[in-house]
Design a protein around this motif. Structure first.
Motif, PDB file in Angstrom:
ATOM      1  N   GLU A   1      32.414  24.498  30.015  1.00 53.67           N
ATOM      2  CA  GLU A   1      33.634  25.247  30.317  1.00 53.67           C
ATOM      3  C   GLU A   1      33.280  26.525  31.084  1.00 53.67           C
ATOM      4  O   GLU A   1      32.305  27.206  30.772  1.00 53.67           O
TER       5      GLU A   1
ATOM      6  N   ALA B   1      37.549  30.529  32.412  1.00 50.62           N
ATOM      7  CA  ALA B   1      38.583  29.510  32.230  1.00 50.62           C
ATOM      8  C   ALA B   1      39.902  30.102  31.761  1.00 50.62           C
ATOM      9  O   ALA B   1      40.966  29.510  31.973  1.00 50.62           O
ATOM     10  N   ASP B   2      39.855  31.255  31.104  1.00 51.20           N
ATOM     11  CA  ASP B   2      41.081  31.902  30.628  1.00 51.20           C
ATOM     12  C   ASP B   2      41.631  32.911  31.633  1.00 51.20           C
ATOM     13  O   ASP B   2      42.565  33.654  31.313  1.00 51.20           O
ATOM     14  N   SER B   3      41.071  32.939  32.817  1.00 53.97           N
ATOM     15  CA  SER B   3      41.551  33.850  33.853  1.00 53.97           C
ATOM     16  C   SER B   3      43.003  33.527  34.191  1.00 53.97           C
ATOM     17  O   SER B   3      43.419  32.358  34.166  1.00 53.97           O
ATOM     18  N   PRO B   4      43.823  34.538  34.495  1.00 59.03           N
ATOM     19  CA  PRO B   4      45.234  34.277  34.837  1.00 59.03           C
ATOM     20  C   PRO B   4      45.406  33.443  36.100  1.00 59.03           C
ATOM     21  O   PRO B   4      46.496  32.933  36.361  1.00 59.03           O
TER      22      PRO B   4
ATOM     23  N   ALA C   1      43.092  30.882  36.839  1.00 57.37           N
ATOM     24  CA  ALA C   1      42.240  29.700  36.692  1.00 57.37           C
ATOM     25  C   ALA C   1      42.965  28.442  37.159  1.00 57.37           C
ATOM     26  O   ALA C   1      44.180  28.287  36.958  1.00 57.37           O
TER      27      ALA C   1
ATOM     28  N   GLY D   1      49.093  32.090  35.546  1.00 59.53           N
ATOM     29  CA  GLY D   1      49.306  31.668  34.173  1.00 59.53           C
ATOM     30  C   GLY D   1      50.698  31.875  33.625  1.00 59.53           C
ATOM     31  O   GLY D   1      51.188  31.059  32.855  1.00 59.53           O
TER      32      GLY D   1
END
Length: 369
Positions: free
Chosen positions: A309, A313-316, A318, A323
């Motif tokens: 991963e 991966a949690d980037s706005p 991504a 997001g």
């Protein structure tokens, strides 16, 4: 062909990172010459935005995955395009900016694999494409058609060359024990098909710039003889810009020739930016959703499970979406526009710093002597 984290082990990833850093350092030096040598845009205020535009355009077109055989897609790598438009050293810098933006903002291409991606997608494609381009131009007749044909061939070959470079790195540091011969055959085979799209896109783009401003194509400089006009029985280069002294029937002085100011590339820049924004912000919604060449080969050969991963991966942004926006079309389009903006700002900034540094170095030379 963005390599994720986990495909290549740490030692080889570090080695590739060192190699990529060294290549970028060499290209920073070479780009100073490319961006400031004789040409239509020798100043930082012209050279930097044009190089930044090339980076942004490549970012936009890379969002447009096109279908190839057997449920696989491909996208532009851009090494040939960048090298021919702005020069090989500047081209590597453009690809590096694109790959950094994609990895850091959009979680596309692993962080630990960043050196691998810069090496195979930036350095290898530029070296192979520009080497073939210059070699063919040296033996073929001069002209615009020759530039278009050699562009097509160079771009086409650069893609399977990049696939072969990945296979070599995987043979050395792959994290799964798979038959390398099968990986090589699969990678080169599918990327030969993707290379056709790469060649066509690159040829059309370079051809479009050649049609309106051939002086802005780095690889085509000096290939075409300047247009000449007959003034009072003498042939004069239009680049010399004829300013003819007013004459009367009694006197016929020789024409006075004054150098013409370099044509501003502003119109081309705005047109290129608008095209990049439309492609990334709108057309990208219709891109193929099929796995790209590397993803398809990894799944078929059984090493896709090793993909780790992404740290962002949690980037706005991504996966090329915003997001907090539920509408997929709007989310993807806005992410594309943000990516184009970020790439052109960073790319222009890097090239501006390169040009400014060369100016300061040149200004210090007399003192050093």
């Amino acid at each position: 062909m963005h390599v994720p984290d986990g495909f290549i082990n740490a030692p080889v990833s570090v080695a590739a990172g060192v190699a990529a850093a060294g290549a970028v350092a060499v290209c920073l030096r070479g780009a100073r010459r490319e961006l400031t040598e004789s040409g239509p845009f020798t100043g930082a205020e012209r050279a930097a935005p044009l190089a930044g535009l090339v980076a942004a355009f490549i970012f936009a077109v890379q969002m447009l995955n096109f279908p190839v055989a057997a449920g696989t897609s491909g996208h532009l790598l851009g090494g040939a395009l960048a090298a021919i438009l702005v020069g090989p050293h500047t081209g590597v810098l453009c690809l590096t900016v694109v790959l950094l933006t994609q990895s850091l903002l959009f979680a596309d291409g692993g962080l630990t694999a960043l050196g691998v991606n810069i090496t195979i997608m930036g350095v290898v494609t530029v070296l192979v494409a520009y080497g073939i381009f210059r070699a063919l131009l040296a033996v073929l007749p001069r002209g615009r058609r020759t530039v278009s044909a050699t562009t097509l061939i160079a771009a086409f070959v650069s893609v399977p060359a990049s696939a072969a470079a990945f296979t070599l790195l995987y043979a050395i540091g792959g994290t799964t024990d798979v038959p390398i011969g099968k990986v090589l055959a699969a990678m080169v085979g599918v990327h030969l098909l993707i290379g056709i799209g790469e060649g066509v896109i690159t040829m059309l783009t370079v051809g479009a710039v050649l049609a309106v401003r051939p002086d802005l194509v780095y690889g085509a400089r000096g290939l075409a003889a300047p247009l000449r006009l007959r003034v009072d029985g003498r042939l004069v280069d239009t680049a010399a810009a004829t300013t003819v002294t007013a004459r009367t029937p009694d006197t016929a002085p020789a024409p006075t020739l004054t150098p013409a100011p370099a044509r501003s590339p502003r119109t081309v820049w705005w047109a290129g930016l608008a095209t990049a924004l439309v492609l990334a912000g709108g057309v990208s919604f219709y891109a193929s959703a099929s796995p790209d060449g590397l993803e398809k080969v990894a799944a078929d050969q059984g090493f896709d499970a090793k993909a780790a991963e992404h740290a962002a991966a949690d980037s706005p942004l991504a996966d090329y979406g915003v997001g907090d926006i539920a509408n997929a079309r709007l989310s993807g389009g806005l992410a594309g526009v943000i990516g184009v903006g970020a790439t052109i700002v960073v790319g222009s900034g890097v090239c501006y710093a390169v040009v400014r540094r060369r100016r300061k170095t040149a200004a210090r030379l007399p003192d050093a002597v």
